[in-house]
Scaffold this motif. Structure first.
Motif, mmCIF file in Angstrom:
data_model
loop_
_atom_site.group_PDB
_atom_site.id
_atom_site.type_symbol
_atom_site.label_atom_id
_atom_site.label_comp_id
_atom_site.label_asym_id
_atom_site.label_seq_id
_atom_site.Cartn_x
_atom_site.Cartn_y
_atom_site.Cartn_z
ATOM 1 N N ALA A 186 97.739 -38.550 22.345
ATOM 2 C CA ALA A 186 96.584 -39.443 22.326
ATOM 3 C C ALA A 186 96.103 -39.737 23.746
ATOM 4 C CB ALA A 186 96.940 -40.745 21.610
ATOM 5 N N GLN A 202 82.315 -40.037 22.077
ATOM 6 C CA GLN A 202 83.355 -39.827 21.062
ATOM 7 C C GLN A 202 84.534 -39.051 21.660
ATOM 8 O OE1 GLN A 202 82.365 -41.196 17.890
ATOM 9 N NE2 GLN A 202 84.590 -41.278 17.737
ATOM 10 N N ASN A 207 89.792 -31.958 23.134
ATOM 11 C CA ASN A 207 88.418 -32.467 23.200
ATOM 12 C C ASN A 207 87.763 -32.253 24.557
ATOM 13 O OD1 ASN A 207 89.881 -34.342 24.580
ATOM 14 N ND2 ASN A 207 89.093 -36.135 23.525
ATOM 15 N N PRO A 226 97.238 -41.628 15.222
ATOM 16 C CA PRO A 226 97.211 -41.898 13.783
ATOM 17 C C PRO A 226 98.612 -42.160 13.255
ATOM 18 C CG PRO A 226 96.874 -39.550 14.190
ATOM 19 C CD PRO A 226 97.194 -40.199 15.510
ATOM 20 N N ASP A 270 97.475 -32.017 12.382
ATOM 21 C CA ASP A 270 97.020 -33.391 12.185
ATOM 22 C C ASP A 270 95.507 -33.450 12.058
ATOM 23 O OD1 ASP A 270 96.598 -36.087 12.208
ATOM 24 O OD2 ASP A 270 98.044 -36.488 13.801
ATOM 25 N N ASN A 284 89.931 -34.722 13.735
ATOM 26 C CA ASN A 284 88.635 -35.311 13.389
ATOM 27 C C ASN A 284 88.220 -36.386 14.372
ATOM 28 O OD1 ASN A 284 87.027 -34.418 11.303
ATOM 29 N ND2 ASN A 284 88.458 -35.132 9.756
ATOM 30 N N ALA A 285 89.167 -37.285 14.681
ATOM 31 C CA ALA A 285 88.843 -38.432 15.519
ATOM 32 C C ALA A 285 88.501 -38.003 16.937
ATOM 33 C CB ALA A 285 90.015 -39.407 15.537
ATOM 34 N N THR A 286 89.055 -36.895 17.397
ATOM 35 C CA THR A 286 88.806 -36.499 18.777
ATOM 36 C C THR A 286 87.771 -35.383 18.864
ATOM 37 O OG1 THR A 286 90.734 -35.068 18.683
ATOM 38 C CG2 THR A 286 91.043 -37.231 19.662
ATOM 39 N N GLY A 287 86.947 -35.273 17.834
ATOM 40 C CA GLY A 287 85.760 -34.437 17.962
ATOM 41 C C GLY A 287 85.905 -32.995 17.515
ATOM 42 N N THR A 288 87.000 -32.634 16.836
ATOM 43 C CA THR A 288 87.078 -31.302 16.247
ATOM 44 C C THR A 288 86.655 -31.431 14.787
ATOM 45 O OG1 THR A 288 88.960 -30.785 17.656
ATOM 46 C CG2 THR A 288 88.589 -29.323 15.787
ATOM 47 N N GLN A 311 83.780 -41.814 11.931
ATOM 48 C CA GLN A 311 83.630 -41.339 10.566
ATOM 49 C C GLN A 311 82.630 -42.226 9.844
ATOM 50 O OE1 GLN A 311 87.733 -40.995 9.300
ATOM 51 N NE2 GLN A 311 88.057 -39.676 11.065
ATOM 52 N N ALA A 344 93.619 -35.835 10.855
ATOM 53 C CA ALA A 344 93.035 -37.121 11.227
ATOM 54 C C ALA A 344 92.786 -37.174 12.734
ATOM 55 C CB ALA A 344 93.955 -38.262 10.804
ATOM 56 N N PHE A 345 93.763 -36.706 13.500
ATOM 57 C CA PHE A 345 93.607 -36.715 14.955
ATOM 58 C C PHE A 345 92.501 -35.762 15.385
ATOM 59 C CE2 PHE A 345 94.512 -34.990 19.161
ATOM 60 C CZ PHE A 345 94.635 -36.153 19.907
ATOM 61 N N GLU A 382 80.766 -45.076 -0.682
ATOM 62 C CA GLU A 382 79.865 -44.891 -1.816
ATOM 63 C C GLU A 382 79.122 -46.185 -2.152
ATOM 64 O OE1 GLU A 382 82.577 -43.398 -4.723
ATOM 65 O OE2 GLU A 382 82.904 -41.554 -3.578
ATOM 66 N N LEU A 403 86.035 -44.517 15.095
ATOM 67 C CA LEU A 403 86.359 -43.137 15.454
ATOM 68 C C LEU A 403 85.267 -42.171 14.996
ATOM 69 C CD1 LEU A 403 90.132 -43.219 14.552
ATOM 70 C CD2 LEU A 403 89.170 -43.009 16.832
ATOM 71 N N ILE A 440 87.640 -40.767 23.473
ATOM 72 C CA ILE A 440 88.523 -41.634 22.705
ATOM 73 C C ILE A 440 89.790 -40.884 22.283
ATOM 74 C CG2 ILE A 440 88.733 -43.080 20.643
ATOM 75 C CD1 ILE A 440 85.713 -43.412 20.699
ATOM 76 N N GLY A 441 90.943 -41.493 22.574
ATOM 77 C CA GLY A 441 92.207 -40.947 22.090
ATOM 78 C C GLY A 441 92.647 -41.724 20.872
ATOM 79 N N TYR A 442 93.456 -41.102 20.042
ATOM 80 C CA TYR A 442 93.778 -41.722 18.751
ATOM 81 C C TYR A 442 95.229 -41.436 18.417
ATOM 82 C CZ TYR A 442 93.509 -42.278 13.614
ATOM 83 O OH TYR A 442 93.714 -42.625 12.313
ATOM 84 N N ALA A 450 93.973 -37.172 25.217
ATOM 85 C CA ALA A 450 92.626 -37.160 24.668
ATOM 86 C C ALA A 450 91.796 -38.328 25.188
ATOM 87 C CB ALA A 450 92.680 -37.182 23.141
#
Lengths: 233, 272
Positions: free
Chosen positions: A147, A68, A98, A75, B163, B168-172, A52, B165-166, A14, A50, A71-73, A150
């Motif tokens: 991860a 995008q 993905n 969290p 999850d 979102n981060a991987t394109g869903t 956002q 967060a995951f 914001e 990532l 990329i694996g993540y 992905a």
């Protein structure tokens, strides 16, 4: 070109900046550790990488054909997952989402990939076990396997050892190093400066502005390391 | 002669099976996402909307469906926004809709017997046994749509539920899936209002999922067993209510409570 190039990036919510003036690059095969204290902006930066949208200023560019969906993540664990009824297999498969495109179900090729990743991380025997009944270290391996399914080029890890005991922590760090040696680029967010110094190839130390960015060996000689990490060794 | 030869019982069975199947599929996701209260709030909104439809003389579903869907979208937006406390907002909307609905019915109701109308829409005393062929067709179409969405988006719904967060981060697009889940919740609630009444819908959504989670340990097995539990309880409940002359809705819920108790005992014995 570099895999990721950040030029004069400011991030925030914001209109209020959380972290600003970030300039750094990540190359193929790097193991970058982003370190800083709570509230330093490292998590915000990771979320921006990532995809956002919290970019206030500057640019984050992907090179080398990085998308995008490459990329694996990993969290941090959420409270929802603690009592979630899911088998290890189901969770690891969901890492292949993905590369699913518009198809509704996983192909046998994706299932093969998931299985080989589970073998590599030593959790293939757990594949039909229930996630919520595993130990913390096993759960983290499952999420790491997801991860890895992905990630085609880049793996982003958010405090991967939070809440694990020291032996499991070392195992996980070794595992991540092996994954990096196999060619995957790694970005890890952590406040464990000692581990960053032991394992990473590059360090980005942030505290609302970047305090240091560069190769690890230079970091170990820097004033920033002496101030923040010197007491540990 | 079997009670199944009456067409109203057949209609009730078809609608009951489809509605209970949908609510169970949805219930697993709602419970795991901690959205149970949203489902409960929406059922009250659906009651308020139905009161408006009755006062204006419209077909109930023409008003309840759009209003409940709109409320679902708003409630989800509120829950995602950390600045407003989600549970208070849900309680406010749900109890507000209930009060306004009852008020409107008392002030403007075309029917002479308001309290019996209200009782029937809150507890679904007999509406399932008075379904017309048209009602059953609408019910079948909407239920089929919900089931198809679940089958084809199964893996994505799993990922978003487990999850966000995951995902979102991987394109869903987790937000879009949350919205879809909210819209489906609204549809299921409007459908289920016929079966068990507005106040008892949450039971239909929550109980099968909770029972299944006592015993089963993978997402697929929980979903399938929740669906089976829900359908068995609905069929058994409708059967029992016709034979024993009890209200349909509360009989179905009672069946669900019994299954939950049995499954809880079994899981306690197994874990010893």
């Amino acid at each position: 070109m570099a895999l990721i190039e950040c030029k004069n990036v400011s991030l925030g919510y914001e209109g209020k900046p959380v972290v600003s003036h970030l300039d750094f690059t990540v190359n193929q095969g790097d193991y970058l550790c982003i370190i800083g204290e709570n509230g330093s902006g490292k998590t915000t930066l990771m979320k921006a990488l990532l995809g956002q949208k919290n970019l206030l200023n500057g640019s984050i560019e992907f090179g080398d054909g990085l998308k995008q969906s490459d990329i694996g993540y990993l969290p941090q664990q959420t409270p929802v997952q603690k009592d979630f009824p899911a088998s290890v297999k189901e969770i690891v498969y969901s890492g292949c989402l993905n590369s699913l495109g518009k198809r509704p179900f996983y192909s046998s090729k994706q299932k093969e990939k998931a299985k080989s990743v589970m073998e590599k991380l030593g959790i293939i025997d757990l594949s039909t076990c229930c996630y919520r009944e595993l130990s913390g270290g096993q759960q983290q391996r499952v999420l790491l396997a997801r991860a890895l399914c992905a990630s085609k080029k880049l793996l982003v890890l958010d405090e991967p050892v939070a809440g694990l005991d020291p032996r499991i922590t070392q195992n996980l760090y070794h595992l991540i190093r092996h994954i990096n040696e196999d060619g995957l680029t790694i970005i890890m967010v952590s406040h464990d400066i000692q581990a960053a110094a032991d394992y990473a190839s590059h360090i980005l130390h942030v505290s609302r502005t970047p305090l240091f960015f560069g190769a690890k060996n230079d970091y170990l000689k820097s004033d920033v390391f002496r101030e923040f990490g010197g007491g540990v060794k | 002669m079997s009670i199944f030869s009456y067409s109203f019982v057949q209609n009730a069975m078809i609608a009951g099976i489809l509605i209970s199947l949908c609510s169970a599929l949805l219930g697993v996701t709602l419970v795991l996402k901690r959205y149970s209260m949203i489902g409960d709030g929406l059922s009250h909104v659906a009651f308020g909307a139905m009161a408006i439809a009755a006062v204006l003389g419209f077909a109930p579903m023409a008003v309840t469906l759009p209003v409940t869907i709109a409320a679902a979208v708003i409630l989800l937006g509120i829950t995602d926004n950390s600045k407003i406390k989600g549970d208070a907002a849900i309680a406010m909307i749900s109890v507000g809709a209930l009060a306004v609905g009852y008020l409107l019915l008392n002030l403007f109701s075309p029917s002479a017997n308001v309290s019996s109308d209200v009782c029937s829409s809150l507890f679904g005393s007999s509406s399932i046994l008075t379904l017309t062929k048209g009602d059953v067709i609408i019910c079948t179409v909407l239920a089929a749509a919900v089931i198809l969405v679940f089958v084809f988006l199964y893996h994505r719904i799993f990922s978003v539920t487990f999850d966000e967060a995951f995902a979102n981060a991987t394109g869903t697009n987790a937000k879009a899936y949350n919205m879809l889940i909210a819209v489906i919740t609204a549809i299921v609630i409007v459908l289920a209002m016929n079966l068990v009444g507005a106040l008892l819908i949450s039971a239909l959504i929550i109980f099968p999922a909770l029972s299944a989670m006592r015993i089963f340990k993978s997402f697929t097995s929980v979903i399938i067993s929740a669906a089976v539990i829900s359908v068995v309880c609905a069929v058994g409940g409708i059967f029992a209510s016709v034979l024993l002359k009890t209200p349909v809705g509360s009989t179905i819920v009672a069946a669900n409570i019994i299954v939950f108790a049995v499954f809880t005992v079994i899981s306690k014995i197994k874990s010893r």
